[in-house]
Write a protein that holds these residues in place. Structure first.
Motif, PDB file in Angstrom:
ATOM      1  N   ASN A  99      22.138  11.962  11.405  1.00  0.00           N
ATOM      2  CA  ASN A  99      21.507  12.840  12.404  1.00  0.00           C
ATOM      3  C   ASN A  99      20.060  12.444  12.706  1.00  0.00           C
ATOM      4  OD1 ASN A  99      20.522  13.499   9.910  1.00  0.00           O
ATOM      5  ND2 ASN A  99      20.527  15.721  10.259  1.00  0.00           N
ATOM      6  N   VAL A 100      19.564  11.393  12.054  1.00  0.00           N
ATOM      7  CA  VAL A 100      18.170  10.978  12.298  1.00  0.00           C
ATOM      8  C   VAL A 100      18.158   9.819  13.290  1.00  0.00           C
ATOM      9  CG1 VAL A 100      16.150   9.895  11.223  1.00  0.00           C
ATOM     10  CG2 VAL A 100      17.335  11.766  10.056  1.00  0.00           C
ATOM     11  N   ASN A 101      17.328   9.950  14.310  1.00  0.00           N
ATOM     12  CA  ASN A 101      17.248   8.909  15.339  1.00  0.00           C
ATOM     13  C   ASN A 101      16.333   7.769  14.858  1.00  0.00           C
ATOM     14  OD1 ASN A 101      16.807   7.334  17.545  1.00  0.00           O
ATOM     15  ND2 ASN A 101      16.304   9.023  18.943  1.00  0.00           N
ATOM     16  N   PRO A 102      16.862   6.537  14.718  1.00  0.00           N
ATOM     17  CA  PRO A 102      16.046   5.435  14.203  1.00  0.00           C
ATOM     18  C   PRO A 102      14.791   5.189  15.048  1.00  0.00           C
ATOM     19  CG  PRO A 102      18.333   4.765  14.437  1.00  0.00           C
ATOM     20  CD  PRO A 102      18.226   6.120  15.029  1.00  0.00           C
ATOM     21  N   ALA A 103      14.906   5.386  16.363  1.00  0.00           N
ATOM     22  CA  ALA A 103      13.756   5.127  17.244  1.00  0.00           C
ATOM     23  C   ALA A 103      12.579   6.013  16.858  1.00  0.00           C
ATOM     24  CB  ALA A 103      14.159   5.364  18.696  1.00  0.00           C
ATOM     25  N   THR A 104      12.849   7.282  16.528  1.00  0.00           N
ATOM     26  CA  THR A 104      11.782   8.216  16.140  1.00  0.00           C
ATOM     27  C   THR A 104      11.134   7.754  14.834  1.00  0.00           C
ATOM     28  OG1 THR A 104      13.303   9.875  16.991  1.00  0.00           O
ATOM     29  CG2 THR A 104      11.347  10.695  15.871  1.00  0.00           C
ATOM     30  N   GLY A 117       0.864  -1.192   0.000  1.00  0.00           N
ATOM     31  CA  GLY A 117       0.000   0.000   0.000  1.00  0.00           C
ATOM     32  C   GLY A 117       0.886   1.222   0.000  1.00  0.00           C
ATOM     33  N   PRO A 118       0.322   2.397   0.213  1.00  0.00           N
ATOM     34  CA  PRO A 118       1.143   3.608   0.233  1.00  0.00           C
ATOM     35  C   PRO A 118       2.228   3.505   1.320  1.00  0.00           C
ATOM     36  CG  PRO A 118      -1.208   4.130   0.414  1.00  0.00           C
ATOM     37  CD  PRO A 118      -1.084   2.646   0.522  1.00  0.00           C
ATOM     38  N   ALA A 119       3.444   3.932   0.975  1.00  0.00           N
ATOM     39  CA  ALA A 119       4.561   3.832   1.927  1.00  0.00           C
ATOM     40  C   ALA A 119       4.446   4.922   2.986  1.00  0.00           C
ATOM     41  CB  ALA A 119       5.881   3.976   1.182  1.00  0.00           C
ATOM     42  N   PRO A 120       4.898   4.633   4.216  1.00  0.00           N
ATOM     43  CA  PRO A 120       4.952   5.699   5.220  1.00  0.00           C
ATOM     44  C   PRO A 120       5.941   6.773   4.778  1.00  0.00           C
ATOM     45  CG  PRO A 120       5.765   3.592   6.101  1.00  0.00           C
ATOM     46  CD  PRO A 120       5.418   3.361   4.684  1.00  0.00           C
ATOM     47  N   GLU A 121       5.786   7.973   5.288  1.00  0.00           N
ATOM     48  CA  GLU A 121       6.700   9.063   4.909  1.00  0.00           C
ATOM     49  C   GLU A 121       7.261   9.749   6.144  1.00  0.00           C
ATOM     50  OE1 GLU A 121       4.691  11.635   2.180  1.00  0.00           O
ATOM     51  OE2 GLU A 121       4.366  10.032   0.729  1.00  0.00           O
ATOM     52  N   PRO A 122       8.071   9.027   6.931  1.00  0.00           N
ATOM     53  CA  PRO A 122       8.623   9.658   8.135  1.00  0.00           C
ATOM     54  C   PRO A 122       9.556  10.807   7.743  1.00  0.00           C
ATOM     55  CG  PRO A 122       9.496   7.433   7.839  1.00  0.00           C
ATOM     56  CD  PRO A 122       8.561   7.668   6.718  1.00  0.00           C
ATOM     57  N   PRO A 123       9.569  11.905   8.510  1.00  0.00           N
ATOM     58  CA  PRO A 123      10.393  13.054   8.134  1.00  0.00           C
ATOM     59  C   PRO A 123      11.893  12.742   8.200  1.00  0.00           C
ATOM     60  CG  PRO A 123       9.284  13.415  10.249  1.00  0.00           C
ATOM     61  CD  PRO A 123       8.789  12.109   9.727  1.00  0.00           C
ATOM     62  N   GLY A 124      12.658  13.333   7.282  1.00  0.00           N
ATOM     63  CA  GLY A 124      14.127  13.243   7.320  1.00  0.00           C
ATOM     64  C   GLY A 124      14.713  11.999   6.688  1.00  0.00           C
ATOM     65  N   VAL A 125      13.883  11.083   6.167  1.00  0.00           N
ATOM     66  CA  VAL A 125      14.431   9.866   5.565  1.00  0.00           C
ATOM     67  C   VAL A 125      13.959   9.736   4.118  1.00  0.00           C
ATOM     68  CG1 VAL A 125      14.429   8.713   7.807  1.00  0.00           C
ATOM     69  CG2 VAL A 125      12.567   8.286   6.232  1.00  0.00           C
ATOM     70  N   ARG A 126      14.683   8.907   3.350  1.00  0.00           N
ATOM     71  CA  ARG A 126      14.353   8.712   1.932  1.00  0.00           C
ATOM     72  C   ARG A 126      13.986   7.265   1.690  1.00  0.00           C
ATOM     73  NH1 ARG A 126      18.611   8.527  -1.367  1.00  0.00           N
ATOM     74  NH2 ARG A 126      19.965   8.630   0.445  1.00  0.00           N
ATOM     75  N   LEU A 127      12.940   7.044   0.910  1.00  0.00           N
ATOM     76  CA  LEU A 127      12.608   5.680   0.490  1.00  0.00           C
ATOM     77  C   LEU A 127      13.535   5.366  -0.690  1.00  0.00           C
ATOM     78  CD1 LEU A 127      10.628   3.266   0.777  1.00  0.00           C
ATOM     79  CD2 LEU A 127       9.242   4.331  -1.013  1.00  0.00           C
ATOM     80  N   ILE A 128      14.401   4.334  -0.535  1.00  0.00           N
ATOM     81  CA  ILE A 128      15.381   4.099  -1.600  1.00  0.00           C
ATOM     82  C   ILE A 128      15.058   2.850  -2.432  1.00  0.00           C
ATOM     83  CG2 ILE A 128      17.399   5.355  -0.738  1.00  0.00           C
ATOM     84  CD1 ILE A 128      18.309   2.793   0.658  1.00  0.00           C
ATOM     85  N   LEU A 130      10.979  -5.384  11.261  1.00  0.00           N
ATOM     86  CA  LEU A 130      11.840  -4.206  11.068  1.00  0.00           C
ATOM     87  C   LEU A 130      13.300  -4.627  11.232  1.00  0.00           C
ATOM     88  CD1 LEU A 130      10.115  -1.678  13.464  1.00  0.00           C
ATOM     89  CD2 LEU A 130      10.497  -1.236  11.048  1.00  0.00           C
ATOM     90  N   ALA A 131      14.188  -4.078  10.419  1.00  0.00           N
ATOM     91  CA  ALA A 131      15.622  -4.341  10.633  1.00  0.00           C
ATOM     92  C   ALA A 131      16.401  -3.065  10.338  1.00  0.00           C
ATOM     93  CB  ALA A 131      16.082  -5.465   9.709  1.00  0.00           C
ATOM     94  N   LEU A 132      17.411  -2.812  11.180  1.00  0.00           N
ATOM     95  CA  LEU A 132      18.249  -1.628  10.979  1.00  0.00           C
ATOM     96  C   LEU A 132      19.635  -2.104  10.581  1.00  0.00           C
ATOM     97  CD1 LEU A 132      18.295   1.486  11.282  1.00  0.00           C
ATOM     98  CD2 LEU A 132      19.181   1.123  13.586  1.00  0.00           C
ATOM     99  N   ARG A 133      20.119  -1.661   9.413  1.00  0.00           N
ATOM    100  CA  ARG A 133      21.432  -2.120   8.954  1.00  0.00           C
ATOM    101  C   ARG A 133      22.438  -0.981   9.029  1.00  0.00           C
ATOM    102  NH1 ARG A 133      20.457  -5.159   3.719  1.00  0.00           N
ATOM    103  NH2 ARG A 133      20.987  -3.201   2.756  1.00  0.00           N
ATOM    104  N   GLU A 134      23.577  -1.264   9.664  1.00  0.00           N
ATOM    105  CA  GLU A 134      24.655  -0.264   9.750  1.00  0.00           C
ATOM    106  C   GLU A 134      25.265  -0.074   8.366  1.00  0.00           C
ATOM    107  OE1 GLU A 134      25.608   1.594  12.300  1.00  0.00           O
ATOM    108  OE2 GLU A 134      24.013   0.706  13.498  1.00  0.00           O
ATOM    109  N   PRO A 135      25.832   1.110   8.093  1.00  0.00           N
ATOM    110  CA  PRO A 135      26.456   1.282   6.779  1.00  0.00           C
ATOM    111  C   PRO A 135      27.623   0.321   6.601  1.00  0.00           C
ATOM    112  CG  PRO A 135      26.830   3.195   8.187  1.00  0.00           C
ATOM    113  CD  PRO A 135      25.889   2.305   8.912  1.00  0.00           C
ATOM    114  N   ASP A 136      27.795  -0.130   5.397  1.00  0.00           N
ATOM    115  CA  ASP A 136      28.887  -1.017   5.063  1.00  0.00           C
ATOM    116  C   ASP A 136      30.209  -0.262   5.256  1.00  0.00           C
ATOM    117  OD1 ASP A 136      30.610  -2.724   3.888  1.00  0.00           O
ATOM    118  OD2 ASP A 136      29.260  -3.230   2.245  1.00  0.00           O
ATOM    119  N   ILE A 137      31.131  -0.870   5.998  1.00  0.00           N
ATOM    120  CA  ILE A 137      32.390  -0.185   6.325  1.00  0.00           C
ATOM    121  C   ILE A 137      33.181   0.169   5.051  1.00  0.00           C
ATOM    122  CG2 ILE A 137      33.696  -2.307   6.757  1.00  0.00           C
ATOM    123  CD1 ILE A 137      33.983   0.723   8.957  1.00  0.00           C
TER     124      ILE A 137
END
Ligand SMILES: Nc1ncnc2c1ncn2[C@@H]1O[C@H](COP(=O)(O)OP(=O)(O)OP(=O)(O)O)[C@@H](O)[C@H]1O
Length: 322
Positions: A277-282, A252-263, A296-303
């Protein structure tokens, strides 16, 4: 254990500039570098080709003398006290061996025992210990020239640690090794650092080595120290995005949380890029408030991305040729 204060190494280059003339120029391979490494630390030393890593290591081990600045390793000035330092230092170069090509591994170790004047009983005990940890027993009597790269590297590590140095300096120790040998070498190094308290400085192009082993990373670029800190801080400095992967209960329509991009989007699965600078919890709270979420999964940037980004961000004063 290691201390560098404003260390510079300048090479004088002479290029042909005519039939008889030679033009003289200078190159700062390392420029005004300062850092300290405390006993027991495991530090990664990273940088692109030609950045100045080997030059730094050669100065630390006394092979090269700094043009200016002050270096102390285990309290000693490496270029003046090279022999004394050798007894407290182990060095491994992945690209070349310190073992005797035609001798069985065991005989190389005996020669090293004499070189470092290790007492016979202590030597036997230590060799048994390292043989077991690195599973060297099957090829102790094989000439070095017949060993595989992984076996030779295990031999080189043993040679560097026979005299129980306080500090181990490694230059690309996993270069060319297959996955299994790499894992053996990494596990072994982690253990030596943890259980024997050996301070380790590791130069590598393999970022897997860094992620697996180093709590602290230093990045050198064009002879200048571009970063010194923890892996998390490195990720933040390079301003790499984290990725939040969301599985919606229904497409369905994607959420649009502020400060992030749907990639990216694949049916009910969504990938968002989260700037540092964006807090994942928010973001997670906002997404779950507006949508029903299965996972939900949070992935750290690839080193790897982080380091590439850091290199491109830090072209401060490139070249430094005069
Ligand atoms: N003996 C030398 N004479 C002149 N220039 C040198 C000498 N040794 C190194 N350099 C130069 O100094 C710079 C740093 O070289 P260094 O070998 O320290 O880089 P590195 O970070 O170890 O690179 P790599 O990852 O390719 O091994 C390079 O520009 C190199 O060409």
């Amino acid at each position: 254990m290691i201390s560098l204060e404003s260390v510079t190494k300048t090479f004088v280059l002479r290029k042909k500039a005519g039939v008889l003339r030679r033009a003289r120029s200078e190159l700062d391979a390392v420029r005004e570098i300062s850092f300290t490494v405390e006993p027991g630390e495991f530090v990664g030393y990273l940088g692109p080709n030609g950045a100045g890593k080997s030059t730094t290591i050669k100065m630390l081990t006394g092979i090269l003398t700094a043009s200016s600045g002050r270096i102390r390793v285990a309290g000693l000035d490496p270029s003046r006290k090279r022999t004394e330092l050798a007894r407290r230092l182990g060095v491994v170069f992945g690209q070349r061996t310190t073992l005797w090509w035609d001798l069985p591994l065991r005989d190389s170790f005996t020669l090293i025992r004499h070189l470092y004047k290790v007492e016979q009983g202590l030597f036997r005990e230590r060799l048994d210990e390292l043989t077991e940890l690195l599973e060297l027993a099957p090829f102790l009597d094989t000439p070095v020239r017949q060993l595989s790269l992984g076996q030779r590297m295990r031999g080189d590590l043993t040679a560097a640690l026979l005299h129980r140095p306080e500090l181990l300096v490694l230059d690309e120790p996993t270069i060319g090794l297959d996955v299994v040998s790499k894992a053996t070498v990494r596990d072994f190094l982690a253990r030596v650092n943890r259980e024997e308290g050996t301070t380790i400085l590791l130069t590598t192009h393999d970022l897997g080595d860094i992620e697996r082993l180093c709590r602290r990373v230093m990045v050198i670029d064009h002879g200048v120290l571009a970063f010194d800190g923890g892996l998390d801080a490195l990720r933040a400095t390079a301003e790499a995005d984290r990725t939040l992967i969301v599985d919606l209960a229904r497409p369905g329509p994607a959420p649009e949380p502020p400060g992030v991009r749907l990639i990216r989007r694949e049916g009910p699965r969504l990938w968002f890029a989260l700037p540092p600078n964006v807090n994942p919890a928010t973001v997670i709270a906002e997404v779950t408030r507006t949508h029903e979420v299965l996972d939900l999964a949070l992935r750290e940037p690839d080193i790897e991305d982080v380091v590439t980004r850091l290199y491109t961000n830090t072209r401060i004063e490139p070249g430094v040729a005069r």
